[in-house]
Design an enzyme around this catalytic site. Structure first.
Site, PDB file in Angstrom:
ATOM      1  N   PHE A   1       0.807  -1.316  -0.068  1.00  0.00           N
ATOM      2  CA  PHE A   1       0.098  -0.114  -0.063  1.00  0.00           C
ATOM      3  C   PHE A   1       0.811   1.134   0.039  1.00  0.00           C
ATOM      4  CE2 PHE A   1       0.409  -1.333   4.655  1.00  0.00           C
ATOM      5  CZ  PHE A   1       0.958  -0.123   5.071  1.00  0.00           C
TER       6      PHE A   1
ATOM      7  N   ARG B   1      -2.808   6.743  21.096  1.00  0.00           N
ATOM      8  CA  ARG B   1      -3.252   5.495  20.291  1.00  0.00           C
ATOM      9  C   ARG B   1      -4.369   4.998  20.585  1.00  0.00           C
ATOM     10  NH1 ARG B   1      -0.329   4.505  15.556  1.00  0.00           N
ATOM     11  NH2 ARG B   1      -0.796   2.172  16.021  1.00  0.00           N
TER      12      ARG B   1
ATOM     13  N   THR C   1      -6.514   0.876  13.268  1.00  0.00           N
ATOM     14  CA  THR C   1      -6.182   1.444  12.042  1.00  0.00           C
ATOM     15  C   THR C   1      -7.401   1.552  10.998  1.00  0.00           C
ATOM     16  OG1 THR C   1      -3.996   0.461  12.379  1.00  0.00           O
ATOM     17  CG2 THR C   1      -4.660   1.008   9.812  1.00  0.00           C
TER      18      THR C   1
ATOM     19  N   ARG D   1     -10.680   7.744  14.900  1.00  0.00           N
ATOM     20  CA  ARG D   1     -11.030   6.961  13.557  1.00  0.00           C
ATOM     21  C   ARG D   1     -12.292   6.255  13.524  1.00  0.00           C
ATOM     22  NH1 ARG D   1      -4.967   3.961  13.476  1.00  0.00           N
ATOM     23  NH2 ARG D   1      -3.895   5.645  12.172  1.00  0.00           N
TER      24      ARG D   1
ATOM     25  N   HIS E   1      -3.080  10.187  11.716  1.00  0.00           N
ATOM     26  CA  HIS E   1      -1.974   9.324  12.117  1.00  0.00           C
ATOM     27  C   HIS E   1      -1.636   9.568  13.431  1.00  0.00           C
ATOM     28  CE1 HIS E   1       2.157   7.863  12.100  1.00  0.00           C
ATOM     29  NE2 HIS E   1       2.393   8.882  12.898  1.00  0.00           N
TER      30      HIS E   1
HETATM   31  P1  IDP Z   1      -1.407   2.951  12.013  1.00  0.00           P
HETATM   32  O1  IDP Z   1      -1.420   4.321  11.344  1.00  0.00           O
HETATM   33  O2  IDP Z   1      -2.502   2.636  13.011  1.00  0.00           O
HETATM   34  O3  IDP Z   1      -0.025   3.156  12.756  1.00  0.00           O
HETATM   35  P2  IDP Z   1       0.206   1.447  10.342  1.00  0.00           P
HETATM   36  O4  IDP Z   1       0.255  -0.015  10.083  1.00  0.00           O
HETATM   37  O5  IDP Z   1       1.412   2.295  10.923  1.00  0.00           O
HETATM   38  O6  IDP Z   1      -0.961   1.843  10.976  1.00  0.00           O
HETATM   39  O7  IDP Z   1       0.062   2.010   8.699  1.00  0.00           O
HETATM   40  C1  IDP Z   1       0.134   3.452   8.317  1.00  0.00           C
HETATM   41  C2  IDP Z   1      -0.719   3.759   7.526  1.00  0.00           C
HETATM   42  O8  IDP Z   1      -0.794   3.240   6.085  1.00  0.00           O
HETATM   43  C3  IDP Z   1      -2.246   3.628   8.146  1.00  0.00           C
HETATM   44  O9  IDP Z   1      -2.860   4.543   9.028  1.00  0.00           O
HETATM   45  C4  IDP Z   1      -3.173   3.427   6.674  1.00  0.00           C
HETATM   46  O10 IDP Z   1      -3.496   4.846   6.380  1.00  0.00           O
HETATM   47  C5  IDP Z   1      -2.109   2.933   5.912  1.00  0.00           C
HETATM   48  N1  IDP Z   1      -2.512   1.609   5.529  1.00  0.00           N
HETATM   49  C6  IDP Z   1      -1.924   0.602   6.524  1.00  0.00           C
HETATM   50  N2  IDP Z   1      -2.439  -0.668   6.137  1.00  0.00           N
HETATM   51  C7  IDP Z   1      -2.822  -0.422   5.186  1.00  0.00           C
HETATM   52  C8  IDP Z   1      -3.675  -1.439   3.863  1.00  0.00           C
HETATM   53  O11 IDP Z   1      -3.686  -2.526   4.249  1.00  0.00           O
HETATM   54  N3  IDP Z   1      -4.150  -0.911   2.779  1.00  0.00           N
HETATM   55  C9  IDP Z   1      -3.901   0.577   2.883  1.00  0.00           C
HETATM   56  N4  IDP Z   1      -3.656   1.314   3.615  1.00  0.00           N
HETATM   57  C10 IDP Z   1      -3.116   0.818   4.695  1.00  0.00           C
HETATM   58 MG    MG Z   2       1.842   3.463  12.554  1.00  0.00          MG
END
Ligand code: IDP
Ligand code: MG
Length: 145
Positions: A58, A86, A92, A103, A116
């Site tokens: 992604f 958090r 997420t 969220r 974020h």
């Molecule tokens: P977080 O923001 O909850 O810490 P992370 O795994 O660090 O999650 O991922 C960073 C950002 O990347 C997420 O907030 C989301 O916007 C995007 N993201 C994460 N996983 C996916 C996915 O499977 N598909 C599309 N976007 C994703």
């Molecule tokens: Mg993250």
């Protein structure tokens, strides 16, 4: 322990005028706003911010999205700030985020999930420094960030 963390309001949330709601949810949950700015990220800056996700399926979509429109960076301060933030931000995937989380309130899908939030103290320090200089952080003189 008094800590700082970093919230980034993602493009769709900023564009849909959710900044006030997000700041309000932060303040209602005892977070103090110590730095706040809105900017548009270039692709290069978005890549630098999200470098830990480089190579993931992604990644390029996320970079295109995060550099597509204005975002807001908010530095917040609270006891146990990183963990509590958090929790307030939620999972997420907004459909899996608990009732009352940011969220759940402003997220649309996994990518456009509203905000974020830094995931640990070390990353919070790096991410705060990514956006803010000393004079932009109202409480910089109290913390070694
Ligand atoms: P977080 O923001 O909850 O810490 P992370 O795994 O660090 O999650 O991922 C960073 C950002 O990347 C997420 O907030 C989301 O916007 C995007 N993201 C994460 N996983 C996916 C996915 O499977 N598909 C599309 N976007 C994703
Ligand atoms: Mg993250």
């Amino acid at each position: 322990m008094l800590e700082l963390s970093l919230v980034m309001v993602k493009p769709h949330a900023f564009n849909k005028k959710k900044l006030g709601k997000i700041v309000s949810m932060l303040e209602q949950n005892e977070f103090s706003i110590v730095g706040l700015k809105s900017i548009k990220l270039s692709k290069e800056l978005a890549r630098r911010f999200y470098f830990v996700h480089e190579g993931k399926e992604f990644f390029e979509r996320l970079i295109t999205y995060m550099s597509s429109d204005t975002i807001a960076a908010i530095c917040v301060q609270k006891e146990n700030c990183v963990k509590d933030l958090r929790k307030l931000v939620g999972a997420t995937d907004p459909t899996k985020a608990a009732e009352g989380t940011i969220r759940r309130e402003v997220g649309e899908n996994v990518e456009a999930n509203g905000v974020h939030a830094s995931d640990c103290i070390e990353n919070a320090k790096k991410e705060i420094r990514f956006f803010f200089s000393d004079i932009e952080l109202f409480s910089f003189q109290y913390l070694d960030y």
